[in-house]
Scaffold this active site. Structure first.
Site, short mmCIF file in Angstrom:
data_model
loop_
_atom_site.label_atom_id
_atom_site.label_comp_id
_atom_site.label_asym_id
_atom_site.label_seq_id
_atom_site.Cartn_x
_atom_site.Cartn_y
_atom_site.Cartn_z
N CYS A 88 -2.82 -2.62 6.29
CA CYS A 88 -2.94 -1.27 6.84
C CYS A 88 -4.31 -1.05 7.47
O CYS A 88 -4.50 -0.12 8.26
CB CYS A 88 -2.68 -0.22 5.75
N HIS B 120 -5.93 -5.93 3.29
CA HIS B 120 -4.96 -4.86 3.47
C HIS B 120 -4.53 -4.81 4.92
O HIS B 120 -5.35 -4.53 5.81
CB HIS B 120 -5.59 -3.52 3.05
N CYS C 272 0.85 -1.20 0.00
CA CYS C 272 0.00 0.00 0.00
C CYS C 272 0.88 1.25 0.00
O CYS C 272 1.79 1.38 0.82
CB CYS C 272 -0.89 -0.02 1.24
N GLU C 273 0.63 2.15 -0.92
CA GLU C 273 1.48 3.33 -1.03
C GLU C 273 1.23 4.34 0.09
O GLU C 273 2.02 5.27 0.25
CB GLU C 273 1.29 4.01 -2.38
N HIS C 274 0.18 4.17 0.87
CA HIS C 274 -0.11 5.13 1.94
C HIS C 274 0.63 4.81 3.23
O HIS C 274 1.01 5.72 3.97
CB HIS C 274 -1.62 5.18 2.20
N HIS C 275 0.81 3.50 3.53
CA HIS C 275 1.46 3.11 4.79
C HIS C 275 2.66 2.19 4.57
O HIS C 275 3.31 1.80 5.54
CB HIS C 275 0.47 2.42 5.72
N GLN D 2 -5.20 -0.56 -4.54
CA GLN D 2 -5.85 -1.67 -5.23
C GLN D 2 -6.67 -1.20 -6.43
O GLN D 2 -6.71 -1.88 -7.45
CB GLN D 2 -6.73 -2.44 -4.24
#
Length: 201
Positions: free
Chosen positions: A158, A156, A87-90, A128
């Site tokens: 995250c 996920h 995941c590019e956020h976390h 995703q």
């Protein structure tokens, strides 16, 4: 059977600097109050760097297509292709399966290449939704089929290991192109064969 020249699919050309990644990982751990001078943690920054280098790496492969000499006009589907991305956020993993299918036009594709394409787009920080549309759009552009369908089901970490901690929750995304989007019967057949019909009904 004649074969078209293979399209060489290569990963991004940005080089990985493992030494810098290891140093950054050590700085992150120290900033979080985790000392790395003990025997068990001394090698952890390097392991972190190598782990993420592996997650963000993919191999080159040849996308070879073949003429559809028999005029096959039914769905070709690879179900439950294992996937893992970050995941590019976390920068935490999400893990699941992809169902990828297409309605052939003039050319067909080796089935293993469907899994290769999924892996190619997983090897970078992702969300995703984008991953789903990238796989569908790329196959549509390269193969020129009558239709393409992609469904991804993933958990996920995250969301399951932090924050709301919704353990066991999965996220389902889909992308349809061509006939699989426009024709209700073809769309229903695709979702039924992927086993996701109830989630898209």
């Amino acid at each position: 059977m004649t074969v078209m020249p293979a399209l060489r699919v290569v990963p991004p050309t940005t080089e990985i600097d493992l030494a810098a990644a290891e140093h950054a990982a050590a700085d992150l751990l120290h900033a979080l109050g985790i000392e790395t001078h003990t025997e068990s943690l001394r090698g952890t920054p390097g392991r972190i760097a190598r782990a993420y280098a592996e997650l963000f790496s993919t191999k080159e492969f040849d996308l070879t297509t073949f003429p559809n000499d028999e005029g096959y006009d039914e769905l070709v589907l690879a179900r439950a292709i294992p996937l893992r991305a970050v995941c590019e956020h976390h920068l935490l993993p999400f893990i699941g399966v992809a169902h990828v299918g297409y309605l052939p036009g003039e050319r067909i594709l080796g089935l293993s290449k469907l899994a290769r394409v999924v892996g190619h787009f997983c090897a970078r920080p992702q969300v995703q939704e984008r991953l789903t549309t990238q796989v569908a759009g790329w196959l549509e552009d390269q193969l020129e089929p009558r239709g393409v369908g992609v469904v991804i089901e993933a958990e996920h970490t995250c969301m399951t290991l932090r924050g709301v901690q919704a353990r066991g929750a999965t996220t389902v995304t889909s992308a349809l192109r061509g006939v699989l989007r426009e024709d209700p019967r073809s769309r229903q057949e695709f979702f039924a064969l992927t086993g996701t019909e109830t989630r898209h009904g």
